[in-house]
Design a protein around this motif. Structure first.
Motif, PDB file in Angstrom:
ATOM      1  N   LEU A 162       0.828  -1.207   0.000  1.00  0.00           N
ATOM      2  CA  LEU A 162       0.000   0.000   0.000  1.00  0.00           C
ATOM      3  C   LEU A 162       0.864   1.259   0.000  1.00  0.00           C
ATOM      4  CD1 LEU A 162      -3.111   0.228   0.038  1.00  0.00           C
ATOM      5  CD2 LEU A 162      -2.940   0.787   2.456  1.00  0.00           C
ATOM      6  N   MET A 163       0.530   2.189  -0.903  1.00  0.00           N
ATOM      7  CA  MET A 163       1.239   3.465  -0.997  1.00  0.00           C
ATOM      8  C   MET A 163       0.346   4.644  -0.630  1.00  0.00           C
ATOM      9  SD  MET A 163       3.417   2.743  -4.494  1.00  0.00           S
ATOM     10  CE  MET A 163       4.412   4.224  -4.343  1.00  0.00           C
ATOM     11  N   ILE A 164      -0.967   4.496  -0.795  1.00  0.00           N
ATOM     12  CA  ILE A 164      -1.919   5.558  -0.448  1.00  0.00           C
ATOM     13  C   ILE A 164      -3.050   4.952   0.364  1.00  0.00           C
ATOM     14  CG2 ILE A 164      -3.582   7.239  -1.309  1.00  0.00           C
ATOM     15  CD1 ILE A 164      -1.911   7.605  -3.776  1.00  0.00           C
ATOM     16  N   LEU A 165      -3.273   5.488   1.567  1.00  0.00           N
ATOM     17  CA  LEU A 165      -4.405   5.109   2.411  1.00  0.00           C
ATOM     18  C   LEU A 165      -5.141   6.382   2.797  1.00  0.00           C
ATOM     19  CD1 LEU A 165      -6.060   3.039   3.967  1.00  0.00           C
ATOM     20  CD2 LEU A 165      -4.457   3.274   5.872  1.00  0.00           C
ATOM     21  N   ASN A 166      -6.336   6.551   2.257  1.00  0.00           N
ATOM     22  CA  ASN A 166      -7.119   7.767   2.487  1.00  0.00           C
ATOM     23  C   ASN A 166      -8.463   7.383   3.100  1.00  0.00           C
ATOM     24  OD1 ASN A 166      -8.332  10.261   2.490  1.00  0.00           O
ATOM     25  ND2 ASN A 166      -7.828  10.760   0.378  1.00  0.00           N
ATOM     26  N   LEU A 167      -8.600   7.648   4.413  1.00  0.00           N
ATOM     27  CA  LEU A 167      -9.835   7.372   5.145  1.00  0.00           C
ATOM     28  C   LEU A 167     -10.495   8.669   5.612  1.00  0.00           C
ATOM     29  CD1 LEU A 167      -8.572   4.415   7.399  1.00  0.00           C
ATOM     30  CD2 LEU A 167      -9.425   4.325   5.056  1.00  0.00           C
ATOM     31  N   ARG A 168     -10.163   9.785   5.008  1.00  0.00           N
ATOM     32  CA  ARG A 168     -10.614  11.113   5.436  1.00  0.00           C
ATOM     33  C   ARG A 168     -12.148  11.216   5.486  1.00  0.00           C
ATOM     34  NH1 ARG A 168      -9.089  13.560   1.255  1.00  0.00           N
ATOM     35  NH2 ARG A 168     -11.094  14.073   0.316  1.00  0.00           N
ATOM     36  N   SER A 169     -12.632  11.962   6.466  1.00  0.00           N
ATOM     37  CA  SER A 169     -14.054  12.327   6.573  1.00  0.00           C
ATOM     38  C   SER A 169     -14.966  11.109   6.614  1.00  0.00           C
ATOM     39  CB  SER A 169     -14.455  13.263   5.417  1.00  0.00           C
ATOM     40  OG  SER A 169     -13.758  14.477   5.482  1.00  0.00           O
ATOM     41  N   ASN A 170     -14.751  10.279   7.624  1.00  0.00           N
ATOM     42  CA  ASN A 170     -15.636   9.167   7.917  1.00  0.00           C
ATOM     43  C   ASN A 170     -15.927   9.168   9.413  1.00  0.00           C
ATOM     44  OD1 ASN A 170     -16.221   7.250   5.490  1.00  0.00           O
ATOM     45  ND2 ASN A 170     -14.075   7.827   5.222  1.00  0.00           N
ATOM     46  N   TYR A 171     -16.313   8.026   9.958  1.00  0.00           N
ATOM     47  CA  TYR A 171     -16.620   7.927  11.388  1.00  0.00           C
ATOM     48  C   TYR A 171     -15.755   6.864  12.064  1.00  0.00           C
ATOM     49  CZ  TYR A 171     -20.734  10.588   9.951  1.00  0.00           C
ATOM     50  OH  TYR A 171     -21.559  11.541   9.427  1.00  0.00           O
TER      51      TYR A 171
END
Length: 534
Positions: free
Chosen positions: A259-268
């Motif tokens: 994995l090179m990009i992990l984007n979990l922005r704006s969740n709960y």
């Protein structure tokens, strides 16, 4: 850089013409709607020519055309039905970046070219059915609407060989159907920026070749299914701006080691930042902002090896591409929030290195191990509950272009090493408990004063001088071991001592004075009593 007009006359004697490549020029093709060319083409590439506004109907006469690229040609018309009847003969079809509108008929037409790019137009209506032979399909940035069930479940028992499917930026809705078992070759799935809802089906775990998953900006909910741990080849997981909840799954760090990009922005998402994430040595972009995470920043972030070096990683992010007409076009991109603004990165995506933990409830100190990430470009820890001081050796992070530590409870001084961050062009330390003088450097003094407000700081770029305007300098005495001395409190203490002993001392040690003092108080008491009685 050719310019000018090309007309029917130029082709009148070219009866044997089969291949015509002239992309990237500023030529205009003038041909009547009734023109029937004297040739039968097999491959045509006229990208960036001026065709519009009408669709070139003469293309419908080309019965052997296999490769067609008329992207960026200013067409703002409906594609004639007779053209769609030719779709089965294409291997490459690129009509992208025009203003083509209308619907794509589903019957009897089934899109079957190896590479189909209809992106960035005004197509509407339901998605067309696609053949199992399609290799690349890009229908992004249109106005397609409705469900995607008929696409994923079309001939559900038939093996699908498609590698790249991009339906981003449409008006699609509904759920992802649980019939992905035959999509084993799919490497890139982009459903971002639509109106999808529901949870991620467990059959998503059947996509064992999946390298890139984009589900951002929808209303997906639930948790990330554990079946996704079967997708060991994942390089990008982007599920930002949804309603996912639960803890950040530990299997991401344990199974998705590329994995090179992990984007979990704006969740709960809630709970602590999983220490298992630190096993992602190839990680370059980590965005956990705008969630409900708590606890401290794990010290094992130093294990993010790709962020610790300035070396450019292998171009895995753009390894998904297709070749046509003598050029290779990358098919990967990502939307990232940088310095408070959202940008789309594609060709330089592999160069970006960023950590964003902002707008959570993280506590504790900023671990000094963060400063080992010397290849990091963007660091955002704002809107948390962080305490302690800014790591003194933050200046070792020489590649930093942006730092945001605002709205925390950080204390102490601004480290002097920060003045050596020569690439820094965005800084926000506002609304903390920082004190003292801002270190002098060309870089720090160039920022707006708002970068430092809400602290007890002084010196340029702030207008208050460190010795005036109520801001007291930090006076360090050699005789007190470096302790700060505030003479206001010293003088107040001395005044209290002198006043007490000056009045009470004689009364304690002189009996005659003490008797006279109490007799005086008795006389005053009798007089006040008689006044009250009257």
């Amino acid at each position: 850089m050719l310019k000018g007009v090309v007309s029917e006359v130029h082709f009148s004697n070219l009866t044997s013409l089969k291949y015509f490549y002239a992309s990237g020029n500023q030529l205009t093709l003038k041909a009547s709607q009734n023109w029937i060319p004297p040739f039968q083409l097999e491959s045509l590439s006229l990208r960036s020519w001026s065709f519009g506004p009408k669709f070139p109907s003469w293309l419908c006469s080309q019965r052997h055309l296999q490769s067609l690229d008329i992207s960026y040609t200013g067409i703002s018309d409906v594609v004639p039905p007779s053209f769609w009847n030719l779709s089965s003969q294409f291997q490459i079809l690129n009509l992208s970046h025009n203003l083509i509108h209308g619907e794509i008929p589903n019957s009897p037409v089934v899109l079957s070219a190896l590479v189909i790019d209809l992106s960035s137009n005004h197509f509407k209506g339901p998605l067309p059915c696609i053949s199992s032979d399609v290799y690349v399909l890009d229908l992004s940035n249109n106005s397609f609407s409705g469900s995607i069930s008929h696409v994923f479940c079309f001939k559900v028992n038939e093996q699908k060989y498609i590698r790249y499917l991009n339906l981003e930026k449409n008006l699609l809705s509904g759920i992802i159907p649980d019939c992905l078992m035959k999509w084993n070759y799919l490497e890139v799935l982009n459903l971002g920026n639509n109106n999808f809802s529901g949870s991620i089906p467990s059959s998503m775990g059947s996509l064992t070749s999946l390298r890139s998953l984009h589900l951002y900006n929808n209303t997906f909910s639930g948790t990330l299914p554990s079946s996704l741990k079967n997708c060991k080849e994942l390089v990008i997981i982007d599920v930002a701006e949804n309603r996912f909840a639960g803890n950040i799954p530990s299997w991401i760090g344990q199974r998705c080691t590329s994995l090179m990009i992990l984007n979990l922005r704006s969740n709960y998402f809630h709970g602590h930042i999983s220490k298992e994430l630190c096993a992602l040595a190839s990680l370059q972009i980590l965005d956990l902002s705008h969630n409900k995470l708590s606890g401290s920043i794990p010290r094992c972030v130093k294990n993010f090896s790709a962020m610790a070096t300035n070396n450019i990683s292998d171009d895995h992010l753009n390894s998904i591409s297709y070749s046509g007409f003598g050029e290779t076009l990358p098919l990967e991109s990502a939307w990232l929030v940088i310095k408070g603004n959202i940008f789309e990165y594609s060709t330089i995506l592999q160069l970006v290195k960023s950590i964003d933990f902002s707008k959570n409830s993280l506590s504790g100190k900023i671990p000094i191990e963060v400063t080992s990430l010397q290849g990091l470009h963007y660091l955002n820890l704002s809107y948390n509950l962080l305490i302690g001081s800014i790591p003194e050796n933050i200046g070792a992070m020489g590649s930093l272009e942006s730092i945001d530590f605002s709205l925390n409870q950080l204390s102490g001084q601004v480290p002097s090493s920060m003045s050596s961050l020569t690439f820094l062009n965005h800084l926000n330390l506002s609304n903390n408990n920082l004190t003292g003088k801002i270190p002098l450097s060309t870089q720090l003094q160039s920022f707006d004063p708002s970068s430092f407000i809400g602290n007890e700081l002084c010196g340029p770029p702030l207008t208050n001088n460190c010795t005036t305007n109520g801001v007291k300098p930090n006076i360090r005495s050699k005789d007190t071991g470096g302790l700060e001395v505030d003479w206001f409190y010293v003088s107040m203490s001395l005044g209290l001592v002198v006043g007490f002993w000056g009045v009470c001392g004689p009364l304690l040690f002189n009996k005659q004075w003490r008797m006279m003092y109490f007799q005086f108080l008795n006389r005053i008491g009798y007089k006040l009593k008689s006044v009250v009685l009257l």
